[in-house]
Each structure stands twice: as structure tokens, then as C-alpha cells.
Design a protein around this motif. Structure first.
Motif, PDB file in Angstrom:
ATOM      1  N   GLY A 129       0.789  -1.217   0.000  1.00 29.53           N
ATOM      2  CA  GLY A 129       0.000   0.000   0.000  1.00 29.53           C
ATOM      3  C   GLY A 129       0.825   1.273   0.000  1.00 29.53           C
ATOM      4  N   GLY A 130       2.146   1.137   0.014  1.00 38.88           N
ATOM      5  CA  GLY A 130       3.022   2.298   0.024  1.00 38.88           C
ATOM      6  C   GLY A 130       3.358   2.768  -1.377  1.00 38.88           C
ATOM      7  N   LYS A 131       4.183   3.820  -1.459  1.00 39.83           N
ATOM      8  CA  LYS A 131       4.558   4.390  -2.744  1.00 39.83           C
ATOM      9  C   LYS A 131       6.064   4.504  -2.848  1.00 39.83           C
ATOM     10  CE  LYS A 131       3.852   8.369  -5.809  1.00 39.83           C
ATOM     11  NZ  LYS A 131       3.165   9.670  -5.983  1.00 39.83           N
ATOM     12  N   LEU A 132       6.642   3.887  -3.889  1.00 39.15           N
ATOM     13  CA  LEU A 132       8.062   4.004  -4.185  1.00 39.15           C
ATOM     14  C   LEU A 132       8.242   4.991  -5.334  1.00 39.15           C
ATOM     15  CD1 LEU A 132       8.111   1.285  -2.598  1.00 39.15           C
ATOM     16  CD2 LEU A 132       9.947   0.552  -4.126  1.00 39.15           C
ATOM     17  N   THR A 133       9.156   5.947  -5.144  1.00 32.63           N
ATOM     18  CA  THR A 133       9.516   6.878  -6.199  1.00 32.63           C
ATOM     19  C   THR A 133      11.011   6.764  -6.422  1.00 32.63           C
ATOM     20  OG1 THR A 133       7.745   8.388  -5.519  1.00 32.63           O
ATOM     21  CG2 THR A 133       9.459   9.286  -6.949  1.00 32.63           C
TER      22      THR A 133
END
Length: 217
Positions: A129-133
Motif C-alpha cells: 500500500g506504500g509508494k516508491l519513487t
């Protein structure tokens, strides 16, 4: 330790001033070190601009949108074995021109990497549910899996994604990232044509490690 304030809340900033152990006061500005017995909470920011070692500890971010752990032109590791665990429950983890080592990682909020290397030893890299950039990011997982699940999002570019003795998987999540080179000794659960993965020979795994150098050229 620095304190800055705005109309909403005061932010406490811990910043390194020298290479050394996380637990050594001389590593930190004014000799005040961030505590690790509890999660890094609301309005706490930790900035590492040096080579910092930390053995056998868990690092957890569980605060608010202002909570930050940033390694910028430095490193955070445990002499090649990996810190116990990184958990990003609420907050931002950011690495810029740096090398980071952990045994496992769980991302439920924000994980950002620019021109950096993230090495895991004997554990999984899980995005739930997280976001990797990512921008020119190398991620190396030894004896574990790279897992994207729970509606997680991954954007940007891997220079290399290497998974030794493990799998690359994507379940019910959005994979927008391109991958210049990858290797997985197990299964790859991301369609090559859709995700732009380029299979790399197994011998490249040693090359991935050699490209993880702190700082810019």
C-alpha cells in the motif's frame, strides 16, 4: 539537534556531523542522538550526511507527513550484514547519492531513492500500500523476495533490481517503473512486455554490488 517551527507544529531535526556509530553522541550535532527504542514519531526529521553504522537495531517511521529519515551523500549500514529491519508505517524514507543496508524492509507510506543503492540481507522488501519513487535506483535483495502488494505504487526507474534466492512479485498493485537490468533466481511475477523488464545474466549480480558507490562521480 535543530528545532524549526511553523504555524502548525514544531519540527525537531537531528543531523550528523561526522562518520560514526548511530549510538555515539559525537556522530550528531550537539551530541544529541535520535532515540531508537521507540518509532520515529510526529515532526521528527533525521538527516544523515555521513557514513553511519547501526548494528542489530530496528528503524521504524511511525509519525506524520513531516516525519523523515533522509540519507544524503552518506550511508547507513552495519558493516555488510544489514540493520535488522526498516519499517515505514507513516512518514518518508529518502536516500540521495547514498548506500543503505538493512536485513528487511516494509513500506506502507513513502520510499524515495535518487542515485542510490539499497541492499537487503536475508529478508524481504515488501511494499504494502506504500509508494516508491525511484530515480536511477539500485535495489539488491539477497535471500529474500521483492514484493509489491496491497495497492502499492512504484514509479520511476531502476538502474538494477537484483533478487538472489528469491522472487519478484506484483499483486494488485501499480507498477509504473522501468527497469534497465534485473535478475531474479526465482520467479518474476511481472509481465516483461508490460513492465519493460530486461533479463540480465546471473553474472551481473556481482556487477550490481560494485556499482553501489556513495556519492556522485
Amino acid at each position: 539537534m535543530l528545532c524549526t517551527s511553523n504555524s502548525k507544529a514544531q519540527i525537531t531535526v537531528y543531523q550528523t556531523v561526522a562518520d560514526g556509530n548511530w549510538q555515539t553522541p559525537g556522530t550528531w550535532l550537539n551530541g544529541i542522538k535520535p532515540k531508537l527504542n521507540n518509532p520515529i514519531g510526529d515532526n521528527i526529521q533525521i538527516i544523515i550526511n555521513h557514513k553511519v553504522s547501526l548494528q542489530g537495531k530496528k528503524v521504524e517511521l511511525d509519525g506524520n507527513a513531516q516525519t523523515l529519515l533522509e540519507i544524503n551523500n552518506g550511508s547507513l549500514g552495519a558493516n555488510g550484514s544489514g540493520i535488522k529491519e526498516l519499517i515505514i508505517s507513516r512518514g518518508v524514507f529518502r536516500a540521495i547519492n547514498s548506500v543503505v543496508e538493512f536485513e528487511s524492509a516494509e513500506v506502507y507510506d513513502k520510499f524515495e531513492m535518487t542515485n542510490s543503492c539499497f541492499d537487503l540481507f536475508n529478508g524481504n522488501f515488501k511494499v504494502d500500500g506504500g509508494k516508491l519513487t525511484l530515480t536511477n535506483a539500485n535495489i539488491d535483495v539477497d535471500n529474500g523476495n521483492f514484493e509489491l502488494q496491497g495497492g502499492g505504487i512504484i514509479n520511476g526507474n531502476f538502474s538494477a533490481l537484483n533478487v538472489t534466492n528469491g522472487n519478484i512479485s506484483n499483486s494488485s498493485s501499480t507498477w509504473n517503473a522501468t527497469v534497465d537490468n534485473y535478475y531474479a533466481s526465482g520467479n518474476v511475477g511481472v509481465p516483461n512486455a508490460q513492465q519493460g523488464l530486461v533479463q540480465t545474466p546471473a553474472w551481473m549480480t556481482t556487477h550490481f554490488s560494485s556499482t553501489c558507490v556513495v556519492g556522485t562521480s
